[in-house]
Design a protein around this motif. Sequence first.
Motif, PDB file in Angstrom:
ATOM      1  N   ASP A 171     -38.225   6.780   0.827  1.00 15.87           N
ATOM      2  CA  ASP A 171     -37.833   7.811   1.785  1.00 15.87           C
ATOM      3  C   ASP A 171     -38.004   9.203   1.192  1.00 15.87           C
ATOM      4  O   ASP A 171     -38.017   9.386  -0.039  1.00 15.87           O
ATOM      5  CB  ASP A 171     -36.370   7.619   2.200  1.00 15.87           C
ATOM      6  CG  ASP A 171     -36.141   6.327   2.970  1.00 15.87           C
ATOM      7  OD1 ASP A 171     -37.117   5.815   3.572  1.00 15.87           O
ATOM      8  OD2 ASP A 171     -34.999   5.825   2.964  1.00 15.87           O
ATOM      9  N   ASP A 172     -38.080  10.194   2.070  1.00 14.02           N
ATOM     10  CA  ASP A 172     -38.307  11.568   1.634  1.00 14.02           C
ATOM     11  C   ASP A 172     -37.241  12.096   0.691  1.00 14.02           C
ATOM     12  O   ASP A 172     -37.521  12.927  -0.181  1.00 14.02           O
ATOM     13  CB  ASP A 172     -38.378  12.505   2.851  1.00 14.02           C
ATOM     14  CG  ASP A 172     -39.733  12.470   3.530  1.00 14.02           C
ATOM     15  OD1 ASP A 172     -40.653  11.821   2.996  1.00 14.02           O
ATOM     16  OD2 ASP A 172     -39.875  13.095   4.601  1.00 14.02           O
ATOM     17  N   ASP A 173     -35.990  11.644   0.841  1.00 13.49           N
ATOM     18  CA  ASP A 173     -34.909  12.228   0.037  1.00 13.49           C
ATOM     19  C   ASP A 173     -34.727  11.553  -1.328  1.00 13.49           C
ATOM     20  O   ASP A 173     -33.829  11.926  -2.093  1.00 13.49           O
ATOM     21  CB  ASP A 173     -33.587  12.202   0.802  1.00 13.49           C
ATOM     22  CG  ASP A 173     -33.149  10.784   1.165  1.00 13.49           C
ATOM     23  OD1 ASP A 173     -33.952   9.842   1.017  1.00 13.49           O
ATOM     24  OD2 ASP A 173     -31.990  10.611   1.610  1.00 13.49           O
ATOM     25  N   VAL A 174     -35.563  10.593  -1.657  1.00  9.42           N
ATOM     26  CA  VAL A 174     -35.464   9.925  -2.960  1.00  9.42           C
ATOM     27  C   VAL A 174     -35.864  10.908  -4.064  1.00  9.42           C
ATOM     28  O   VAL A 174     -36.916  11.540  -4.003  1.00  9.42           O
ATOM     29  CB  VAL A 174     -36.353   8.672  -3.008  1.00  9.42           C
ATOM     30  CG1 VAL A 174     -36.393   8.086  -4.418  1.00  9.42           C
ATOM     31  CG2 VAL A 174     -35.853   7.635  -2.016  1.00  9.42           C
ATOM     32  N   GLN A 175     -35.010  11.044  -5.074  1.00 13.63           N
ATOM     33  CA  GLN A 175     -35.322  11.919  -6.199  1.00 13.63           C
ATOM     34  C   GLN A 175     -36.501  11.354  -6.999  1.00 13.63           C
ATOM     35  O   GLN A 175     -36.583  10.147  -7.217  1.00 13.63           O
ATOM     36  CB  GLN A 175     -34.122  12.028  -7.133  1.00 13.63           C
ATOM     37  CG  GLN A 175     -32.887  12.637  -6.533  1.00 13.63           C
ATOM     38  CD  GLN A 175     -31.756  12.627  -7.553  1.00 13.63           C
ATOM     39  OE1 GLN A 175     -31.820  13.304  -8.581  1.00 13.63           O
ATOM     40  NE2 GLN A 175     -30.718  11.851  -7.279  1.00 13.63           N
ATOM     41  N   VAL A 176     -37.381  12.232  -7.438  1.00 18.55           N
ATOM     42  CA  VAL A 176     -38.468  11.859  -8.326  1.00 18.55           C
ATOM     43  C   VAL A 176     -38.137  12.429  -9.704  1.00 18.55           C
ATOM     44  O   VAL A 176     -38.002  13.637  -9.874  1.00 18.55           O
ATOM     45  CB  VAL A 176     -39.821  12.407  -7.834  1.00 18.55           C
ATOM     46  CG1 VAL A 176     -40.932  12.092  -8.843  1.00 18.55           C
ATOM     47  CG2 VAL A 176     -40.161  11.816  -6.472  1.00 18.55           C
ATOM     48  N   LEU A 177     -37.996  11.548 -10.692  1.00 20.15           N
ATOM     49  CA  LEU A 177     -37.549  11.930 -12.029  1.00 20.15           C
ATOM     50  C   LEU A 177     -38.578  11.466 -13.059  1.00 20.15           C
ATOM     51  O   LEU A 177     -38.482  10.379 -13.621  1.00 20.15           O
ATOM     52  CB  LEU A 177     -36.172  11.314 -12.305  1.00 20.15           C
ATOM     53  CG  LEU A 177     -35.076  11.765 -11.325  1.00 20.15           C
ATOM     54  CD1 LEU A 177     -33.870  10.859 -11.407  1.00 20.15           C
ATOM     55  CD2 LEU A 177     -34.674  13.194 -11.635  1.00 20.15           C
ATOM     56  N   ASP A 194     -37.725  22.110 -11.919  1.00 26.73           N
ATOM     57  CA  ASP A 194     -37.151  20.979 -12.648  1.00 26.73           C
ATOM     58  C   ASP A 194     -36.805  19.793 -11.767  1.00 26.73           C
ATOM     59  O   ASP A 194     -36.434  18.745 -12.278  1.00 26.73           O
ATOM     60  CB  ASP A 194     -35.867  21.432 -13.368  1.00 26.73           C
ATOM     61  CG  ASP A 194     -36.160  22.270 -14.597  1.00 26.73           C
ATOM     62  OD1 ASP A 194     -37.203  22.049 -15.229  1.00 26.73           O
ATOM     63  OD2 ASP A 194     -35.349  23.155 -14.906  1.00 26.73           O
ATOM     64  N   ALA A 195     -36.876  19.944 -10.453  1.00 26.56           N
ATOM     65  CA  ALA A 195     -36.432  18.870  -9.569  1.00 26.56           C
ATOM     66  C   ALA A 195     -37.383  18.728  -8.393  1.00 26.56           C
ATOM     67  O   ALA A 195     -38.008  19.698  -7.950  1.00 26.56           O
ATOM     68  CB  ALA A 195     -35.015  19.165  -9.070  1.00 26.56           C
ATOM     69  N   THR A 196     -37.478  17.502  -7.896  1.00 27.28           N
ATOM     70  CA  THR A 196     -38.313  17.266  -6.727  1.00 27.28           C
ATOM     71  C   THR A 196     -37.876  15.978  -6.039  1.00 27.28           C
ATOM     72  O   THR A 196     -37.039  15.228  -6.557  1.00 27.28           O
ATOM     73  CB  THR A 196     -39.799  17.198  -7.121  1.00 27.28           C
ATOM     74  OG1 THR A 196     -40.605  17.239  -5.937  1.00 27.28           O
ATOM     75  CG2 THR A 196     -40.118  15.928  -7.908  1.00 27.28           C
ATOM     76  N   THR A 197     -38.461  15.744  -4.889  1.00 25.98           N
ATOM     77  CA  THR A 197     -38.196  14.533  -4.110  1.00 25.98           C
ATOM     78  C   THR A 197     -39.522  13.985  -3.599  1.00 25.98           C
ATOM     79  O   THR A 197     -40.561  14.657  -3.647  1.00 25.98           O
ATOM     80  CB  THR A 197     -37.292  14.828  -2.906  1.00 25.98           C
ATOM     81  OG1 THR A 197     -37.976  15.762  -2.037  1.00 25.98           O
ATOM     82  CG2 THR A 197     -35.951  15.416  -3.347  1.00 25.98           C
ATOM     83  N   ILE A 198     -39.467  12.774  -3.085  1.00 24.76           N
ATOM     84  CA  ILE A 198     -40.661  12.188  -2.486  1.00 24.76           C
ATOM     85  C   ILE A 198     -41.160  13.074  -1.355  1.00 24.76           C
ATOM     86  O   ILE A 198     -42.372  13.323  -1.215  1.00 24.76           O
ATOM     87  CB  ILE A 198     -40.361  10.766  -1.977  1.00 24.76           C
ATOM     88  CG1 ILE A 198     -40.211   9.792  -3.149  1.00 24.76           C
ATOM     89  CG2 ILE A 198     -41.469  10.292  -1.028  1.00 24.76           C
ATOM     90  CD1 ILE A 198     -41.478   9.515  -3.933  1.00 24.76           C
ATOM     91  N   GLY A 199     -40.251  13.604  -0.528  1.00 22.40           N
ATOM     92  CA  GLY A 199     -40.656  14.463   0.582  1.00 22.40           C
ATOM     93  C   GLY A 199     -41.368  15.709   0.115  1.00 22.40           C
ATOM     94  O   GLY A 199     -42.392  16.116   0.690  1.00 22.40           O
TER      95      GLY A 199
END
Length: 458
Positions: A171-177, A194-199
């Motif tokens: 899903d779009d709100d899943v954190q990408v680490l 430093d941060a992003t999400t799938i969306g």
Amino acid sequence: MFFVDTLKIEGLGNRSYLVGGSLAAVVIDPPRDIDQVIATAARRGVRIAYVAETHVHNDYVTGGLELARVTGARYLVPAGASVLFARTPVADGDSVAVDAGLVLRTMATPGHTPHHTSYLLEEDGRAVAAFTGGSLLIGSVGRPDLVEPRLTERLARAQHASAHRLADELDDDVQVLPTHGFGSFCSSSQAEGDATTIGAERKNNDALTKDVDTFVAELLTGLDDVPAYYAHMGPANAVGPAPVDLTPPRSADADEIASRLAAGEWVVDLRNRVAFAEGHVAGSFNFEGEGKLATYLAWLIPWGKPVTLLAATPEDIAAAQRELARVGIDRPAAAATGEAQTWIGEGERLASFRRARFADLADTRERGEKVVVLDVRRDAERADGFVNGSVHIPIHELHGRLGEMPDGEVWVHCAGGMRAAIAASLLDAVGREVVAVDDTFTAAGEAGLPLTRPAGTD
């Protein structure tokens, strides 16, 4: 409720993660110095139940094997990775229970390496975070050319497919680490933020916005130089790294420092470039402890060459020793601290060289003085523009190409000053008259120096 603690390995531009619940946790891609990981888990009051590697790393020595041994955790390593130690092999779709309601599921994401694996954290059956290692990064992907040249294009195409698989299944709100992308040369480009999400990646990442042929062509064209020490990281990780020893190195006096220099060993001064230029042991090299010490020292030093460290304080030595251990430079031969004058014999004088700005170089040229301008940036940087008439030798090639330098005073520059200071110390050590340009490259044009730029740019 889950938590994610990020351990930033600034010098190497990587991230490691401690993730878990109220009782147990898993560590993703741990650094060589595992004490900080254990301390973070202790502060959380959790047991490290699993240690997970996304791939056999090319840019640092892992602490995973030792962390698993010390904590009794199960060591999860992709089944396709060729390693010589006991571990729990994981394949696509495998899962382990981390804590109540928390499951870690594996997803095969080849591209950075053939066996690369991402780990999805699921809370009550729903994915909430993706630990993507060297697969999907912030605005980029891990580079595909570190395994075998003949596999590069195939792995680049696999990177595109893996990015799409992550985007399609999460899903779009899943954190990408990710592990890479914060300065590591394992990344095809560096992260913005430093941060992003799938969306967010779905909108901004070339792997997800461009067709595969365009993506692969641009990715392969944009690949940068590979640090020489990378050749030693993969084999060390495949064999199983030994525990790290961070006990203080033996102290060296002025006589020993001189003896080690005479023997052709490396004596590395960790002080800032201003202090080094003002006065240093003749023949020593300047790698700032506050800069990208591990990357550039490990890149330039002949592998296995003994190194003696010089610094103002024991704390500076300890910090450098920790950083160097992460890239397999395990034990300094010796170290000395205090004032630089104490590192040379009685009656001897410290060496020095000048520092300047691009404006000073412009003034020197306007006066008609003939000097050598040395650009030590990488090829990709120079392609964006350079000072007319400058000599180009990338910093990582300079030590082996000192004999190519034209006669005359050398004004050496990079993009910001750190690498210029390294280069100036290399040149100074062989008796060249040198001036370190401690300035940003943008100041070159502002100073009126004539520049060559790519067609279509101002």
